[in-house]
Write a protein that holds these residues in place. Sequence first.
Motif, PDB file in Angstrom:
ATOM      1  N   THR A 173      -0.742   6.604   2.520  1.00 27.70           N
ATOM      2  CA  THR A 173      -0.933   8.164   2.217  1.00 27.70           C
ATOM      3  C   THR A 173      -0.972   8.749   3.590  1.00 27.70           C
ATOM      4  O   THR A 173      -0.756  10.070   3.713  1.00 27.70           O
ATOM      5  CB  THR A 173      -2.177   8.329   1.095  1.00 27.70           C
ATOM      6  OG1 THR A 173      -3.483   7.773   1.732  1.00 27.70           O
ATOM      7  CG2 THR A 173      -1.723   7.892  -0.081  1.00 27.70           C
ATOM      8  N   ARG A 174      -1.772   8.229   4.492  1.00 27.44           N
ATOM      9  CA  ARG A 174      -2.136   9.004   5.789  1.00 27.44           C
ATOM     10  C   ARG A 174      -0.662   9.456   6.592  1.00 27.44           C
ATOM     11  O   ARG A 174      -0.790  10.098   7.665  1.00 27.44           O
ATOM     12  CB  ARG A 174      -2.615   8.036   6.437  1.00 27.44           C
ATOM     13  CG  ARG A 174      -4.298   8.170   6.294  1.00 27.44           C
ATOM     14  CD  ARG A 174      -5.080   6.998   7.042  1.00 27.44           C
ATOM     15  NE  ARG A 174      -4.767   5.675   6.669  1.00 27.44           N
ATOM     16  CZ  ARG A 174      -5.277   4.671   7.084  1.00 27.44           C
ATOM     17  NH1 ARG A 174      -5.923   4.808   8.043  1.00 27.44           N
ATOM     18  NH2 ARG A 174      -4.939   3.456   6.633  1.00 27.44           N
TER      19      ARG A 174
ATOM     20  N   VAL B  85       3.478  -9.675   0.285  1.00 23.21           N
ATOM     21  CA  VAL B  85       3.153  -8.961  -1.015  1.00 23.21           C
ATOM     22  C   VAL B  85       3.757  -7.519  -1.247  1.00 23.21           C
ATOM     23  O   VAL B  85       3.143  -6.739  -0.388  1.00 23.21           O
ATOM     24  CB  VAL B  85       1.632  -8.811  -1.157  1.00 23.21           C
ATOM     25  CG1 VAL B  85       1.204  -8.323  -2.551  1.00 23.21           C
ATOM     26  CG2 VAL B  85       1.224 -10.400  -0.886  1.00 23.21           C
TER      27      VAL B  85
ATOM     28  N   GLY C 186      -5.810  -2.400  -4.222  1.00 18.89           N
ATOM     29  CA  GLY C 186      -6.553  -2.630  -2.740  1.00 18.89           C
ATOM     30  C   GLY C 186      -6.188  -3.831  -2.117  1.00 18.89           C
ATOM     31  O   GLY C 186      -5.259  -4.892  -2.701  1.00 18.89           O
TER      32      GLY C 186
ATOM     33  N   PRO D 172      -1.117  -0.682  -6.419  1.00 20.10           N
ATOM     34  CA  PRO D 172      -1.910  -1.005  -5.246  1.00 20.10           C
ATOM     35  C   PRO D 172      -3.308  -0.720  -5.715  1.00 20.10           C
ATOM     36  O   PRO D 172      -4.084   0.321  -5.169  1.00 20.10           O
ATOM     37  CB  PRO D 172      -1.532   0.309  -4.404  1.00 20.10           C
ATOM     38  CG  PRO D 172      -1.122   1.292  -5.371  1.00 20.10           C
ATOM     39  CD  PRO D 172      -0.314   0.620  -6.518  1.00 20.10           C
TER      40      PRO D 172
ATOM     41  N   GLY E 118       0.900  -1.296   0.123  1.00 18.27           N
ATOM     42  CA  GLY E 118      -0.009   0.131  -0.034  1.00 18.27           C
ATOM     43  C   GLY E 118       0.950   1.218  -0.014  1.00 18.27           C
ATOM     44  O   GLY E 118       1.873   1.332   0.111  1.00 18.27           O
TER      45      GLY E 118
ATOM     46  N   LYS F 142       5.483   2.199   4.948  1.00 23.43           N
ATOM     47  CA  LYS F 142       4.870   2.495   6.322  1.00 23.43           C
ATOM     48  C   LYS F 142       4.866   1.418   7.069  1.00 23.43           C
ATOM     49  O   LYS F 142       5.178   1.671   8.419  1.00 23.43           O
ATOM     50  CB  LYS F 142       3.073   2.626   5.961  1.00 23.43           C
ATOM     51  CG  LYS F 142       2.377   2.597   7.171  1.00 23.43           C
ATOM     52  CD  LYS F 142       0.875   2.840   6.638  1.00 23.43           C
ATOM     53  CE  LYS F 142       0.350   1.310   6.196  1.00 23.43           C
ATOM     54  NZ  LYS F 142      -1.126   1.543   5.846  1.00 23.43           N
ATOM     55  N   GLU F 143       5.116   0.201   6.731  1.00 27.80           N
ATOM     56  CA  GLU F 143       5.274  -1.023   7.465  1.00 27.80           C
ATOM     57  C   GLU F 143       6.599  -0.886   8.229  1.00 27.80           C
ATOM     58  O   GLU F 143       6.921  -1.707   9.131  1.00 27.80           O
ATOM     59  CB  GLU F 143       4.998  -2.225   6.592  1.00 27.80           C
ATOM     60  CG  GLU F 143       3.716  -2.282   6.196  1.00 27.80           C
ATOM     61  CD  GLU F 143       3.491  -1.543   4.683  1.00 27.80           C
ATOM     62  OE1 GLU F 143       4.653  -0.874   4.335  1.00 27.80           O
ATOM     63  OE2 GLU F 143       2.520  -1.445   4.148  1.00 27.80           O
TER      64      GLU F 143
ATOM     65  N   LEU G 126      -2.291  -7.859   8.658  1.00 31.11           N
ATOM     66  CA  LEU G 126      -1.922  -6.388   8.139  1.00 31.11           C
ATOM     67  C   LEU G 126      -1.161  -5.915   9.343  1.00 31.11           C
ATOM     68  O   LEU G 126      -1.470  -5.611  10.735  1.00 31.11           O
ATOM     69  CB  LEU G 126      -3.277  -5.642   8.000  1.00 31.11           C
ATOM     70  CG  LEU G 126      -4.094  -6.258   7.150  1.00 31.11           C
ATOM     71  CD1 LEU G 126      -5.381  -5.427   7.010  1.00 31.11           C
ATOM     72  CD2 LEU G 126      -3.822  -6.503   5.809  1.00 31.11           C
ATOM     73  N   PRO G 127       0.191  -5.227   8.812  1.00 25.90           N
ATOM     74  CA  PRO G 127       1.036  -4.938   9.967  1.00 25.90           C
ATOM     75  C   PRO G 127       0.704  -3.674  10.550  1.00 25.90           C
ATOM     76  O   PRO G 127       1.259  -3.153  11.325  1.00 25.90           O
ATOM     77  CB  PRO G 127       2.300  -4.641   8.987  1.00 25.90           C
ATOM     78  CG  PRO G 127       2.227  -5.424   7.707  1.00 25.90           C
ATOM     79  CD  PRO G 127       0.702  -5.429   7.520  1.00 25.90           C
TER      80      PRO G 127
ATOM     81  N   GLN H  73       2.647  -6.679  -6.001  1.00 21.96           N
ATOM     82  CA  GLN H  73       1.517  -5.951  -6.550  1.00 21.96           C
ATOM     83  C   GLN H  73       2.095  -5.086  -7.234  1.00 21.96           C
ATOM     84  O   GLN H  73       2.605  -3.999  -6.696  1.00 21.96           O
ATOM     85  CB  GLN H  73       0.751  -5.710  -5.223  1.00 21.96           C
ATOM     86  CG  GLN H  73      -0.707  -5.361  -5.551  1.00 21.96           C
ATOM     87  CD  GLN H  73      -1.558  -4.571  -4.829  1.00 21.96           C
ATOM     88  OE1 GLN H  73      -0.833  -4.030  -3.467  1.00 21.96           O
ATOM     89  NE2 GLN H  73      -2.694  -4.645  -4.702  1.00 21.96           N
TER      90      GLN H  73
HETATM   91  P1  UTP Z   1      -4.473   0.309   4.197  1.00 19.44           P
HETATM   92  O1  UTP Z   1      -5.789   0.181   3.769  1.00 19.44           O
HETATM   93  O2  UTP Z   1      -3.683   0.878   5.218  1.00 19.44           O
HETATM   94  O3  UTP Z   1      -3.914   1.149   2.958  1.00 19.44           O
HETATM   95  O4  UTP Z   1      -3.742  -0.900   3.928  1.00 19.44           O
HETATM   96  P2  UTP Z   1      -2.509   2.072   2.699  1.00 19.44           P
HETATM   97  O5  UTP Z   1      -2.534   2.410   1.144  1.00 19.44           O
HETATM   98  O6  UTP Z   1      -1.420   1.101   3.020  1.00 19.44           O
HETATM   99  O7  UTP Z   1      -2.618   3.096   3.645  1.00 19.44           O
HETATM  100  P3  UTP Z   1      -3.170   4.680   3.420  1.00 19.44           P
HETATM  101  O8  UTP Z   1      -4.967   4.223   3.698  1.00 19.44           O
HETATM  102  O9  UTP Z   1      -3.007   5.177   2.165  1.00 19.44           O
HETATM  103  O10 UTP Z   1      -2.758   5.568   4.428  1.00 19.44           O
HETATM  104  C1  UTP Z   1      -3.779  -2.055   4.972  1.00 19.44           C
HETATM  105  C2  UTP Z   1      -2.481  -2.972   4.636  1.00 19.44           C
HETATM  106  O11 UTP Z   1      -2.722  -3.544   3.070  1.00 19.44           O
HETATM  107  C3  UTP Z   1      -1.606  -3.326   2.359  1.00 19.44           C
HETATM  108  C4  UTP Z   1      -0.794  -2.063   3.027  1.00 19.44           C
HETATM  109  O12 UTP Z   1       0.478  -2.144   2.728  1.00 19.44           O
HETATM  110  C5  UTP Z   1      -0.981  -2.307   4.480  1.00 19.44           C
HETATM  111  O13 UTP Z   1      -0.293  -3.062   4.982  1.00 19.44           O
HETATM  112  N1  UTP Z   1      -2.138  -3.151   0.995  1.00 19.44           N
HETATM  113  C6  UTP Z   1      -2.972  -2.081   0.699  1.00 19.44           C
HETATM  114  C7  UTP Z   1      -1.675  -3.554  -0.146  1.00 19.44           C
HETATM  115  O14 UTP Z   1      -0.510  -4.303  -0.155  1.00 19.44           O
HETATM  116  N2  UTP Z   1      -2.097  -3.370  -1.373  1.00 19.44           N
HETATM  117  C8  UTP Z   1      -3.045  -2.439  -1.671  1.00 19.44           C
HETATM  118  O15 UTP Z   1      -3.458  -2.044  -2.777  1.00 19.44           O
HETATM  119  C9  UTP Z   1      -3.731  -1.748  -0.523  1.00 19.44           C
END
Ligand code: UTP
Length: 293
Positions: free
Chosen positions: A21-22, A61, A115, A113, A18, A32-33, A136-137, A110
């Motif tokens: 973005t937050r 992933v 979803g 991103p 992911g 982020k992880e 989910l980390p 992936q």
């Molecule tokens: P989040 O819903 O927190 O999304 O994903 P995000 O994009 O990481 O964070 P924000 O909302 O933009 O701040 C929960 C987990 O799923 C992974 C993220 O890396 C996170 O560990 N994820 C999410 C993916 O691997 N791929 C995606 O397309 C979306």
Amino acid sequence: MSQNTFKPVRKAVFPVAGLGTRFLPATKVMPKEMLPINDRPLIQHVFEEAREAGIEEFIFVTGRYKNMLEEHFDFQPELEQTLEERGKVDMLQKVRDSEMPAGKLFLTRQPRPLGLGHAVWCAAKLVGNEPFAIMLPDDIVNYEKGCLSQMIDSYNQYGGNVVAVKDVPREETKKYGILDIGEEKGDAVSINGLVEKPNPEDAPSTLSIIGRYILQPEIFDHLAVFEKGAGNEIQLTDAMAKLLGKQEFHGLRFKGEHFDCGSRLGFIAANLAYGLKDKEIGKGVSALLEQYK
Ligand code: UTP
């Protein structure tokens, strides 16, 4: 309590592709992880929880700018040598404890991103035809027995699919996947339906799913359709909803304090909680809280 024999949960998928973005701009380049809760990054917290639960294969992933996540689990010979020379035995132990055993880490990517559901689908070939965990980390749970271990106990009793659940304030249902529930069986509750991010007035309960799942491989058939849901993303909960009625689903009211580290406030709360329980800095954190209140 009778224990049934269900196919064991040996593999865990860690979706880490992911954008986070937050947390921008912190996550512009750094995943982020990799953000730390006290002395270890989020990914290590969930890795340790999976290892404690007896997981044998760790499937990441990943995506662009995420290489640091796999490198974090590498053997670091220069670092270990320096710590050894300086007699930093405790630190050396901590570093060694963050190493991935040989042949246990599997990587898939992936490319975009699209979803969480799409991220999980990217691991389909590595999971194969067996039940598996998704971790989910973002979500960490502070308890002496890890959340995934608790879920595996529940799985060994009921089989099927198990998700970790907790009650949320009704006014916040719009932020979560919410359950339509049936029979209560101790800490477990059977699930009749799932709604992604409902308005409070439409929410069938206040029980929400956190980022821990044990799923049967049939989920991949539904993910493969690539249907977009809430937020124009391919949602895992939409695919799960299609399996309801065909397979058993349970929610486990896990024990422990849960932190949503994907939000900045949850991230700070987790750092305070883990800092407070730390043997070395706990008292200092407590004094800081006094100072800034
Ligand atoms: P989040 O819903 O927190 O999304 O994903 P995000 O994009 O990481 O964070 P924000 O909302 O933009 O701040 C929960 C987990 O799923 C992974 C993220 O890396 C996170 O560990 N994820 C999410 C993916 O691997 N791929 C995606 O397309 C979306």
